[in-house]
Design an enzyme around this catalytic site. Sequence first.
Site, PDB file in Angstrom:
ATOM      1  N   ARG A  67      25.251  32.564  87.887  1.00 47.54           N
ATOM      2  CA  ARG A  67      25.399  31.555  88.947  1.00 47.54           C
ATOM      3  C   ARG A  67      26.098  30.340  88.338  1.00 47.54           C
ATOM      4  O   ARG A  67      25.712  29.888  87.249  1.00 47.54           O
ATOM      5  CB  ARG A  67      24.007  31.178  89.458  1.00 47.54           C
ATOM      6  CG  ARG A  67      23.991  30.232  90.624  1.00 47.54           C
ATOM      7  CD  ARG A  67      22.595  30.064  91.193  1.00 47.54           C
ATOM      8  NE  ARG A  67      21.691  29.338  90.313  1.00 47.54           N
ATOM      9  CZ  ARG A  67      20.445  29.010  90.618  1.00 47.54           C
ATOM     10  NH1 ARG A  67      19.926  29.368  91.785  1.00 47.54           N
ATOM     11  NH2 ARG A  67      19.687  28.356  89.774  1.00 47.54           N
ATOM     12  N   TYR A 100      23.738  16.593  93.586  1.00 50.12           N
ATOM     13  CA  TYR A 100      22.278  16.404  93.558  1.00 50.12           C
ATOM     14  C   TYR A 100      21.862  15.748  92.239  1.00 50.12           C
ATOM     15  O   TYR A 100      21.135  14.754  92.209  1.00 50.12           O
ATOM     16  CB  TYR A 100      21.563  17.747  93.730  1.00 50.12           C
ATOM     17  CG  TYR A 100      20.098  17.667  93.378  1.00 50.12           C
ATOM     18  CD1 TYR A 100      19.199  17.031  94.217  1.00 50.12           C
ATOM     19  CD2 TYR A 100      19.611  18.187  92.164  1.00 50.12           C
ATOM     20  CE1 TYR A 100      17.850  16.920  93.872  1.00 50.12           C
ATOM     21  CE2 TYR A 100      18.275  18.081  91.812  1.00 50.12           C
ATOM     22  CZ  TYR A 100      17.400  17.444  92.671  1.00 50.12           C
ATOM     23  OH  TYR A 100      16.075  17.329  92.325  1.00 50.12           O
ATOM     24  N   SER A 148      14.451  14.487  87.524  1.00 44.50           N
ATOM     25  CA  SER A 148      14.575  15.908  87.234  1.00 44.50           C
ATOM     26  C   SER A 148      15.171  16.112  85.847  1.00 44.50           C
ATOM     27  O   SER A 148      15.946  15.274  85.360  1.00 44.50           O
ATOM     28  CB  SER A 148      15.506  16.525  88.282  1.00 44.50           C
ATOM     29  OG  SER A 148      15.971  17.772  87.839  1.00 44.50           O
ATOM     30  N   LYS A 202      20.111  11.856  91.102  1.00 43.80           N
ATOM     31  CA  LYS A 202      18.931  11.588  90.271  1.00 43.80           C
ATOM     32  C   LYS A 202      19.291  10.598  89.166  1.00 43.80           C
ATOM     33  O   LYS A 202      18.574   9.651  88.904  1.00 43.80           O
ATOM     34  CB  LYS A 202      18.384  12.895  89.671  1.00 43.80           C
ATOM     35  CG  LYS A 202      17.771  13.826  90.697  1.00 43.80           C
ATOM     36  CD  LYS A 202      16.552  13.193  91.362  1.00 43.80           C
ATOM     37  CE  LYS A 202      16.024  13.973  92.518  1.00 43.80           C
ATOM     38  NZ  LYS A 202      15.088  13.242  93.367  1.00 43.80           N
TER      39      LYS A 202
HETATM   40  P1  NAD Z   1      10.750  18.965  99.555  1.00 43.47           P
HETATM   41  O1  NAD Z   1      12.038  19.134 100.266  1.00 43.47           O
HETATM   42  O2  NAD Z   1       9.669  19.941  99.803  1.00 43.47           O
HETATM   43  O3  NAD Z   1      10.160  17.508  99.807  1.00 43.47           O
HETATM   44  C1  NAD Z   1      10.989  16.389 100.059  1.00 43.47           C
HETATM   45  C2  NAD Z   1      10.442  15.710 101.296  1.00 43.47           C
HETATM   46  O4  NAD Z   1      11.232  14.558 101.574  1.00 43.47           O
HETATM   47  C3  NAD Z   1      10.499  16.595 102.537  1.00 43.47           C
HETATM   48  O5  NAD Z   1       9.244  16.545 103.179  1.00 43.47           O
HETATM   49  C4  NAD Z   1      11.588  15.971 103.407  1.00 43.47           C
HETATM   50  O6  NAD Z   1      11.325  16.135 104.766  1.00 43.47           O
HETATM   51  C5  NAD Z   1      11.518  14.523 102.968  1.00 43.47           C
HETATM   52  N1  NAD Z   1      12.757  13.753 103.108  1.00 43.47           N
HETATM   53  C6  NAD Z   1      14.001  14.069 102.659  1.00 43.47           C
HETATM   54  N2  NAD Z   1      14.868  13.091 102.981  1.00 43.47           N
HETATM   55  C7  NAD Z   1      14.149  12.128 103.611  1.00 43.47           C
HETATM   56  C8  NAD Z   1      14.461  10.862 104.177  1.00 43.47           C
HETATM   57  N3  NAD Z   1      15.710  10.391 104.171  1.00 43.47           N
HETATM   58  N4  NAD Z   1      13.484  10.139 104.745  1.00 43.47           N
HETATM   59  C9  NAD Z   1      12.208  10.605 104.783  1.00 43.47           C
HETATM   60  N5  NAD Z   1      11.845  11.791 104.289  1.00 43.47           N
HETATM   61  C10 NAD Z   1      12.805  12.543 103.708  1.00 43.47           C
HETATM   62  O7  NAD Z   1      11.081  18.900  97.986  1.00 43.47           O
HETATM   63  P2  NAD Z   1      10.115  18.878  96.732  1.00 43.47           P
HETATM   64  O8  NAD Z   1      10.357  20.116  95.967  1.00 43.47           O
HETATM   65  O9  NAD Z   1       8.748  18.523  97.137  1.00 43.47           O
HETATM   66  O10 NAD Z   1      10.768  17.697  95.908  1.00 43.47           O
HETATM   67  C11 NAD Z   1      10.278  16.376  95.960  1.00 43.47           C
HETATM   68  C12 NAD Z   1      11.146  15.509  95.058  1.00 43.47           C
HETATM   69  O11 NAD Z   1      11.122  16.033  93.738  1.00 43.47           O
HETATM   70  C13 NAD Z   1      12.610  15.463  95.476  1.00 43.47           C
HETATM   71  O12 NAD Z   1      13.105  14.161  95.259  1.00 43.47           O
HETATM   72  C14 NAD Z   1      13.257  16.435  94.523  1.00 43.47           C
HETATM   73  O13 NAD Z   1      14.612  16.141  94.304  1.00 43.47           O
HETATM   74  C15 NAD Z   1      12.438  16.210  93.268  1.00 43.47           C
HETATM   75  N6  NAD Z   1      12.473  17.358  92.351  1.00 43.47           N
HETATM   76  C16 NAD Z   1      12.124  18.598  92.824  1.00 43.47           C
HETATM   77  C17 NAD Z   1      12.190  19.684  91.970  1.00 43.47           C
HETATM   78  C18 NAD Z   1      11.851  21.075  92.471  1.00 43.47           C
HETATM   79  O14 NAD Z   1      12.231  22.047  91.826  1.00 43.47           O
HETATM   80  N7  NAD Z   1      11.117  21.227  93.569  1.00 43.47           N
HETATM   81  C19 NAD Z   1      12.609  19.512  90.638  1.00 43.47           C
HETATM   82  C20 NAD Z   1      12.938  18.233  90.195  1.00 43.47           C
HETATM   83  C21 NAD Z   1      12.867  17.161  91.066  1.00 43.47           C
HETATM   84  N1  UDP Z   2      17.605  32.773  89.428  1.00 45.90           N
HETATM   85  C1  UDP Z   2      17.898  34.108  89.622  1.00 45.90           C
HETATM   86  N2  UDP Z   2      17.872  34.583  90.899  1.00 45.90           N
HETATM   87  C2  UDP Z   2      17.564  33.807  91.981  1.00 45.90           C
HETATM   88  C3  UDP Z   2      17.249  32.445  91.759  1.00 45.90           C
HETATM   89  C4  UDP Z   2      17.294  31.968  90.464  1.00 45.90           C
HETATM   90  O1  UDP Z   2      18.189  34.838  88.696  1.00 45.90           O
HETATM   91  O2  UDP Z   2      17.570  34.300  93.115  1.00 45.90           O
HETATM   92  C5  UDP Z   2      17.626  32.245  88.056  1.00 45.90           C
HETATM   93  C6  UDP Z   2      18.633  31.114  87.866  1.00 45.90           C
HETATM   94  O3  UDP Z   2      19.887  31.650  87.523  1.00 45.90           O
HETATM   95  C7  UDP Z   2      17.982  30.313  86.740  1.00 45.90           C
HETATM   96  C8  UDP Z   2      16.489  30.540  86.936  1.00 45.90           C
HETATM   97  O4  UDP Z   2      16.364  31.674  87.787  1.00 45.90           O
HETATM   98  O5  UDP Z   2      18.353  30.890  85.512  1.00 45.90           O
HETATM   99  C9  UDP Z   2      15.792  29.368  87.608  1.00 45.90           C
HETATM  100  O6  UDP Z   2      16.522  29.025  88.777  1.00 45.90           O
HETATM  101  P1  UDP Z   2      15.984  27.983  89.837  1.00 45.90           P
HETATM  102  O7  UDP Z   2      17.038  27.837  90.892  1.00 45.90           O
HETATM  103  O8  UDP Z   2      14.625  28.366  90.278  1.00 45.90           O
HETATM  104  O9  UDP Z   2      15.824  26.652  88.978  1.00 45.90           O
HETATM  105  P2  UDP Z   2      16.920  25.738  88.213  1.00 45.90           P
HETATM  106  O10 UDP Z   2      18.243  26.385  88.305  1.00 45.90           O
HETATM  107  O11 UDP Z   2      16.858  24.446  88.924  1.00 45.90           O
HETATM  108  O12 UDP Z   2      16.410  25.640  86.810  1.00 45.90           O
END
Ligand code: NAD
Ligand code: UDP
Length: 338
Positions: free
Chosen positions: A292, A149, A125, A153
């Site tokens: 926030r 979190y 991330s 990462k």
């Molecule tokens: P998500 O929660 O939709 O998907 C994660 C999946 O992993 C879920 O299906 C959950 O059930 C499964 N899971 C969690 N812990 C587990 C475990 N111990 N064993 C087996 N399965 C498990 O989240 P996402 O948005 O699809 O994110 C996927 C990955 O990308 C995550 O590692 C997240 O940290 C990373 N990521 C997400 C974002 C975002 O904004 N969505 C941004 C940066 C990184």
């Molecule tokens: N944000 C907001 N209201 C919400 C959720 C998010 O104003 O209910 C803003 C938050 O402060 C940030 C941006 O939207 O500036 C993106 O937030 P998000 O949580 O989606 O992503 P991240 O913080 O991981 O970049």
Amino acid sequence: MVILVTGGAGYIGSHTCLELLRAGHQVIVVDNLCNSSREAVNRVEKLAGKSIIFYQADVTDEAALAAIFAQHTNIDGIIHFAGLKAVGESVVKPQQYYYNNIVGTLVLSKMMAQFGIKNIVFSSSATVYGENEIPFVETMSLGVPTNPYGQTKLMSEQILKDMAVAHQEWSVVLLRYFNPVGAHESGQIGEAPQGIPNNLMPFISQVAAGRLEKLNIFGNDYPTPDGTCIRDYIHVCDLAEGHVRALEKLADKSGVHVYNLGTGQGTSVMQLLTAFERVNQLHVPYTIAPRRAGDIAAFYADASKAERELGWRAVRDIEAMCRDTWRWQTMNSHGYDQ
Ligand code: NAD
Ligand code: UDP
């Protein structure tokens, strides 16, 4: 290739499984469904017209994982999505986050060594950059994440980097995502947050649907043109394609490969909100709320390395992100639990 996808029932995982199947790969999903639904996997199979081997298992359960790897001796690579991802929750439940996210990465590393698997792609991330100069570029020194979190990462990246030193034949790909939003254009798969969404786009979408009363904009006094925070929103289908491209280009190219997956474009909270209203022709009530804790004013990717080396770049714009989010929302008003 035969790819084992951890967290493949989740938001980004399900879109990536679809892209993998479309590109002709075989997919094995391991997911404990703690934040997802089996229905997502069913829908991916229907969209692709191909099947997925699915195991409901926890990646921290070494015995369960060993049994899966022993059963499938033809796995070429792993994409490791499984993890807990709610920043705020990680502050309240640090033990759960460190255990789940770190032990999961450790168990998978062990399986790779034990079963001779050389390729892994890890979901990292932009949070690993901390507060840094923009745009964020892969060569920067990493920052100090402000929550557990983000730490998981950073630590998982370090574990995999160290494993690549010890196993010089491994290919470790660290993909640093910016802000994934949107949904597949079919409206069949998308983001299905449990409870009140933490992230901006699903929150906007649930307000538009009348499930939530109004959007709270967390601060309009940041040093940005309209005072609201700037992020690099990327369509989840572009992100999914980035994974397939990285896997195909880098499988068996030993070493550690780090890529930003973003668009390189910054969009403010207010700009995203007004784009959503304009594209979908609706009104989303909002109020200005206090900042926030932990939010950074502005960040976006330098996305040029992925374009240069992988031949990948994000092609879907903010309008497509807003339109596809809303299509998913209207077709699945309560996510997968209809
Ligand atoms: P998500 O929660 O939709 O998907 C994660 C999946 O992993 C879920 O299906 C959950 O059930 C499964 N899971 C969690 N812990 C587990 C475990 N111990 N064993 C087996 N399965 C498990 O989240 P996402 O948005 O699809 O994110 C996927 C990955 O990308 C995550 O590692 C997240 O940290 C990373 N990521 C997400 C974002 C975002 O904004 N969505 C941004 C940066 C990184
Ligand atoms: N944000 C907001 N209201 C919400 C959720 C998010 O104003 O209910 C803003 C938050 O402060 C940030 C941006 O939207 O500036 C993106 O937030 P998000 O949580 O989606 O992503 P991240 O913080 O991981 O970049």
